[in-house]
Design a protein around this motif. Structure first.
Motif, PDB file in Angstrom:
ATOM      1  N   ALA A  59       0.807  -1.223   0.000  1.00 48.35           N
ATOM      2  CA  ALA A  59       0.000   0.000   0.000  1.00 48.35           C
ATOM      3  C   ALA A  59       0.840   1.273   0.000  1.00 48.35           C
ATOM      4  CB  ALA A  59      -0.934  -0.002   1.210  1.00 48.35           C
ATOM      5  N   PHE A  60       2.069   1.193   0.478  1.00 48.20           N
ATOM      6  CA  PHE A  60       2.907   2.385   0.587  1.00 48.20           C
ATOM      7  C   PHE A  60       4.091   2.374  -0.378  1.00 48.20           C
ATOM      8  CE2 PHE A  60       1.006   1.638   4.798  1.00 48.20           C
ATOM      9  CZ  PHE A  60       0.180   2.754   4.827  1.00 48.20           C
ATOM     10  N   THR A  61       4.159   1.372  -1.226  1.00 50.10           N
ATOM     11  CA  THR A  61       5.248   1.243  -2.180  1.00 50.10           C
ATOM     12  C   THR A  61       4.750   1.672  -3.553  1.00 50.10           C
ATOM     13  OG1 THR A  61       6.303  -0.489  -0.889  1.00 50.10           O
ATOM     14  CG2 THR A  61       6.874  -0.381  -3.219  1.00 50.10           C
ATOM     15  N   LYS A  62       5.500   2.546  -4.203  1.00 53.35           N
ATOM     16  CA  LYS A  62       5.092   3.096  -5.494  1.00 53.35           C
ATOM     17  C   LYS A  62       6.134   2.763  -6.560  1.00 53.35           C
ATOM     18  CE  LYS A  62       1.737   5.187  -3.413  1.00 53.35           C
ATOM     19  NZ  LYS A  62       0.643   4.326  -3.115  1.00 53.35           N
ATOM     20  N   VAL A  63       5.642   2.545  -7.779  1.00 48.48           N
ATOM     21  CA  VAL A  63       6.515   2.319  -8.926  1.00 48.48           C
ATOM     22  C   VAL A  63       5.992   3.165 -10.075  1.00 48.48           C
ATOM     23  CG1 VAL A  63       7.399   0.638 -10.586  1.00 48.48           C
ATOM     24  CG2 VAL A  63       7.059  -0.043  -8.201  1.00 48.48           C
TER      25      VAL A  63
END
Length: 124
Positions: A59-63
């Motif tokens: 939920a807090f990891t972005k790509v």
């Protein structure tokens, strides 16, 4: 061997053990491996797989995936169900030929943040 010397050795060993445990507890999730691999040329990409050194919070990891500096639509970013160290990024459409940049911001399960990026090329 005197008791004082033995006590000093045991105290030093205990301190080293505590320090080793503390460094592991404060580690960050670093990118260990990626598919496609950094700086590689591939012919067909259905998904990107980013393998981290620690589990990541989906939920807090972005790509962000870009092609010629333009964002590429991604249909999903999720961790592998059996292994929270693997992040699976699925592009919304097949990737045409060109060079792609992957920029990631990960939050590990122990809440530490890390960032990075790499590139790969898709050929015809």
């Amino acid at each position: 061997m005197s008791a004082a010397f033995l006590k000093k050795i045991l105290n030093t060993a205990a301190l080293l053990t505590l320090m080793a445990g503390a460094s592991a507890a404060f580690a960050h999730a670093h990118l260990e491996q990626s598919t496609p691999a950094a700086d590689s040329t591939v012919s067909n990409v259905k998904e990107l797989r980013l393998a981290f050194t620690e589990g990541v919070e989906q939920a807090f990891t972005k790509v962000v995936l870009t092609h010629d500096q333009a964002p590429v639509a991604v249909s999903s970013i999720k961790t592998e169900p059996a292994n929270k160290k693997i992040l699976i990024v699925t592009p919304a459409q097949p990737l045409p030929a060109g060079t792609y940049n992957v920029k990631w911001n990960a939050v590990s399960v122990d809440t530490h943040k890390s960032t990075g990026d790499y590139s790969f090329t898709v050929s015809n």
